[in-house]
Design a protein around this motif. Sequence first.
Motif, PDB file in Angstrom:
ATOM      1  N   PRO A  28      68.802   5.855   9.246  1.00 16.11           N
ATOM      2  CA  PRO A  28      67.869   4.838   8.287  1.00 16.11           C
ATOM      3  C   PRO A  28      67.507   3.490   9.024  1.00 16.11           C
ATOM      4  CG  PRO A  28      70.278   4.858   7.942  1.00 16.11           C
ATOM      5  CD  PRO A  28      69.996   5.967   8.686  1.00 16.11           C
ATOM      6  N   THR A  29      68.010   3.479  10.363  1.00 17.83           N
ATOM      7  CA  THR A  29      67.797   2.306  11.150  1.00 17.83           C
ATOM      8  C   THR A  29      67.121   2.647  12.375  1.00 17.83           C
ATOM      9  OG1 THR A  29      69.868   2.415  12.349  1.00 17.83           O
ATOM     10  CG2 THR A  29      69.637   1.105  10.247  1.00 17.83           C
ATOM     11  N   GLY A  30      66.718   3.950  12.630  1.00 22.34           N
ATOM     12  CA  GLY A  30      66.187   4.480  13.758  1.00 22.34           C
ATOM     13  C   GLY A  30      64.993   3.907  14.385  1.00 22.34           C
ATOM     14  N   ASN A  31      64.227   3.326  13.536  1.00 20.71           N
ATOM     15  CA  ASN A  31      62.853   2.866  13.935  1.00 20.71           C
ATOM     16  C   ASN A  31      62.877   1.191  13.726  1.00 20.71           C
ATOM     17  OD1 ASN A  31      61.745   5.278  14.420  1.00 20.71           O
ATOM     18  ND2 ASN A  31      61.475   5.504  12.166  1.00 20.71           N
ATOM     19  N   LEU A  32      63.947   0.862  13.630  1.00 26.28           N
ATOM     20  CA  LEU A  32      64.194  -0.908  13.140  1.00 26.28           C
ATOM     21  C   LEU A  32      64.830  -1.663  14.343  1.00 26.28           C
ATOM     22  CD1 LEU A  32      65.277  -0.682   9.501  1.00 26.28           C
ATOM     23  CD2 LEU A  32      63.110  -0.651  10.274  1.00 26.28           C
ATOM     24  N   ASP A  33      64.488  -2.961  14.663  1.00 26.20           N
ATOM     25  CA  ASP A  33      65.101  -3.478  15.587  1.00 26.20           C
ATOM     26  C   ASP A  33      66.288  -3.970  15.084  1.00 26.20           C
ATOM     27  OD1 ASP A  33      65.050  -6.174  13.844  1.00 26.20           O
ATOM     28  OD2 ASP A  33      62.975  -6.522  14.327  1.00 26.20           O
ATOM     29  N   PRO A  34      67.341  -4.466  16.026  1.00 27.69           N
ATOM     30  CA  PRO A  34      68.771  -4.913  15.767  1.00 27.69           C
ATOM     31  C   PRO A  34      69.149  -5.695  14.514  1.00 27.69           C
ATOM     32  CG  PRO A  34      68.330  -5.036  18.151  1.00 27.69           C
ATOM     33  CD  PRO A  34      67.289  -4.787  17.495  1.00 27.69           C
ATOM     34  N   ASP A  35      68.087  -6.697  14.243  1.00 26.96           N
ATOM     35  CA  ASP A  35      68.345  -7.536  13.042  1.00 26.96           C
ATOM     36  C   ASP A  35      68.208  -6.863  11.823  1.00 26.96           C
ATOM     37  OD1 ASP A  35      69.032  -9.932  14.688  1.00 26.96           O
ATOM     38  OD2 ASP A  35      66.822 -10.759  14.866  1.00 26.96           O
ATOM     39  N   LEU A  36      66.966  -6.144  11.822  1.00 24.41           N
ATOM     40  CA  LEU A  36      66.702  -5.456  10.530  1.00 24.41           C
ATOM     41  C   LEU A  36      67.676  -4.250  10.386  1.00 24.41           C
ATOM     42  CD1 LEU A  36      62.784  -4.973  10.807  1.00 24.41           C
ATOM     43  CD2 LEU A  36      64.022  -6.309   8.966  1.00 24.41           C
ATOM     44  N   SER A  37      68.087  -3.753  11.547  1.00 22.33           N
ATOM     45  CA  SER A  37      69.182  -2.664  11.219  1.00 22.33           C
ATOM     46  C   SER A  37      70.407  -3.311  10.631  1.00 22.33           C
ATOM     47  CB  SER A  37      69.683  -2.241  12.484  1.00 22.33           C
ATOM     48  OG  SER A  37      68.569  -1.497  13.314  1.00 22.33           O
ATOM     49  N   ARG A  38      70.948  -4.390  11.024  1.00 19.68           N
ATOM     50  CA  ARG A  38      71.886  -5.140  10.470  1.00 19.68           C
ATOM     51  C   ARG A  38      71.901  -5.428   8.903  1.00 19.68           C
ATOM     52  NH1 ARG A  38      72.599  -7.455  15.752  1.00 19.68           N
ATOM     53  NH2 ARG A  38      71.181  -9.007  15.075  1.00 19.68           N
ATOM     54  N   GLU A  39      70.469  -5.954   8.715  1.00 18.66           N
ATOM     55  CA  GLU A  39      70.157  -6.025   7.466  1.00 18.66           C
ATOM     56  C   GLU A  39      70.254  -4.942   6.392  1.00 18.66           C
ATOM     57  OE1 GLU A  39      65.942  -7.186   5.205  1.00 18.66           O
ATOM     58  OE2 GLU A  39      66.521  -8.431   6.954  1.00 18.66           O
ATOM     59  N   TYR A  84      50.755  -1.930  -1.184  1.00 20.69           N
ATOM     60  CA  TYR A  84      50.813  -0.722  -0.736  1.00 20.69           C
ATOM     61  C   TYR A  84      51.721  -0.492   0.643  1.00 20.69           C
ATOM     62  CZ  TYR A  84      47.318   0.208  -4.218  1.00 20.69           C
ATOM     63  OH  TYR A  84      46.848   0.531  -5.418  1.00 20.69           O
ATOM     64  N   PRO A  85      52.314   0.684   0.900  1.00 25.63           N
ATOM     65  CA  PRO A  85      53.122   0.699   2.141  1.00 25.63           C
ATOM     66  C   PRO A  85      52.460   0.481   3.376  1.00 25.63           C
ATOM     67  CG  PRO A  85      53.389   2.850   0.645  1.00 25.63           C
ATOM     68  CD  PRO A  85      52.256   2.027   0.169  1.00 25.63           C
ATOM     69  N   GLU A  86      51.306   0.768   3.529  1.00 25.11           N
ATOM     70  CA  GLU A  86      50.763   0.078   4.887  1.00 25.11           C
ATOM     71  C   GLU A  86      50.455  -1.604   4.816  1.00 25.11           C
ATOM     72  OE1 GLU A  86      46.016   0.330   3.709  1.00 25.11           O
ATOM     73  OE2 GLU A  86      46.671   1.639   4.973  1.00 25.11           O
ATOM     74  N   GLN A  87      51.089  -1.974   3.899  1.00 21.71           N
ATOM     75  CA  GLN A  87      50.599  -3.544   3.850  1.00 21.71           C
ATOM     76  C   GLN A  87      51.821  -4.216   3.817  1.00 21.71           C
ATOM     77  OE1 GLN A  87      48.938  -3.617  -0.283  1.00 21.71           O
ATOM     78  NE2 GLN A  87      46.741  -4.180   0.698  1.00 21.71           N
ATOM     79  N   ILE A  88      53.050  -3.430   4.277  1.00 23.43           N
ATOM     80  CA  ILE A  88      54.462  -3.881   4.101  1.00 23.43           C
ATOM     81  C   ILE A  88      55.073  -3.684   5.736  1.00 23.43           C
ATOM     82  CG2 ILE A  88      54.717  -4.427   1.707  1.00 23.43           C
ATOM     83  CD1 ILE A  88      56.459  -1.965   1.966  1.00 23.43           C
ATOM     84  N   SER A  89      56.047  -4.374   6.095  1.00 19.44           N
ATOM     85  CA  SER A  89      56.681  -4.203   7.616  1.00 19.44           C
ATOM     86  C   SER A  89      57.353  -2.908   7.283  1.00 19.44           C
ATOM     87  CB  SER A  89      57.596  -5.228   7.833  1.00 19.44           C
ATOM     88  OG  SER A  89      58.751  -5.607   6.903  1.00 19.44           O
ATOM     89  N   GLY A  90      57.931  -2.363   8.459  1.00 15.24           N
ATOM     90  CA  GLY A  90      58.890  -1.324   8.655  1.00 15.24           C
ATOM     91  C   GLY A  90      60.084  -1.551   7.846  1.00 15.24           C
ATOM     92  N   GLY A  91      60.790  -2.864   7.890  1.00 15.55           N
ATOM     93  CA  GLY A  91      61.882  -3.104   7.267  1.00 15.55           C
ATOM     94  C   GLY A  91      61.847  -3.101   5.961  1.00 15.55           C
TER      95      GLY A  91
END
Length: 221
Positions: free
Chosen positions: A164-175, A134-141
Motif C-alpha cells: 500500500p505504500t510502494g508508490n508513495l514518498d516516506p511522509d505519505l507512507s507514514r500517513e 475524479y482519480p486523475e485529479q487527485i494525488s497518489g496519496g
Amino acid sequence: MIELFHVTRKYGTGAPALTDISLRIEKGEFAFLTGPSGAGKTTLLRLIFRDEIPSSGQVIVNNENLGSMRPRRIPNLRRQIGVVFQDFKLLPRKTVFENVSYATQVIGLPVREQRARTFKVLEMLGLNHRLHSYPEQISGGEQQRVAIARALVNRPLILLADEPTGNLDPDLSREIIDLFKNINSHGTTLLIATHDRELIRRMARRTIALDHGRLLPAGAD
C-alpha cells in the motif's frame, strides 16, 4: 481468524508460488507479510479472499474452509474482507464518492445507507473536499486513501493490503500507516504485504516472511 494448513499453490508445471505454508493470524492482529518480488505475497493474499484456491492444503477464514466453499457463499466471505490493491484499481470515470459508494451498491445496501457509510468513511480519511473529484485529479496519496476508503466502507472484519505504500514518498507512507493503525485499533484484523524494511522496523509488529514461496522461520527475514 485466518489459518493456513500446509498450503501449496502451483501454476502449470513451473515452481510453486507457495509451498507448504502453515500460519495463523489472530482476530484483531496487525501483521506484515514481507519478502522480495516473486516471494508469493500477492498469491497468499489472493488465497485469503478466495480469488484463488490452493492446489493442496487448507485456507480457513472465520472457521470456513475456502477451498470447499460453495460459490454462493463467496460474496458473503468477501463482504467480511476489504482489499487494497497495489495499483488502487479506481474506476477512472467515477468520482471519489462514486468509487467508494460502488462497493456498497455491490452488496445491495439501501441507498440511504450507501450514502451514509460513504460520507462517514471519506470523512474519516480526510477526503471530504474530494467527493466530486475524479482519480486523475487527485494525488497518489489521495488515490491510496480512496482505495482504503473503498475497502473499509463495508466495515470488514479483515483488511488486506498489497504494497500500500510502494508508490508513495516516506511522509505519505507514514500517513497511510497511521491510518492503518487507527483502523486496527477499532478491532479490524490487518495483513499488509510490503517489502519496505524500514516501515517494518519502525512499526515493530509481527512479520511473516516469505522467500521463493516458502515461509521463513521467525526472525529470519
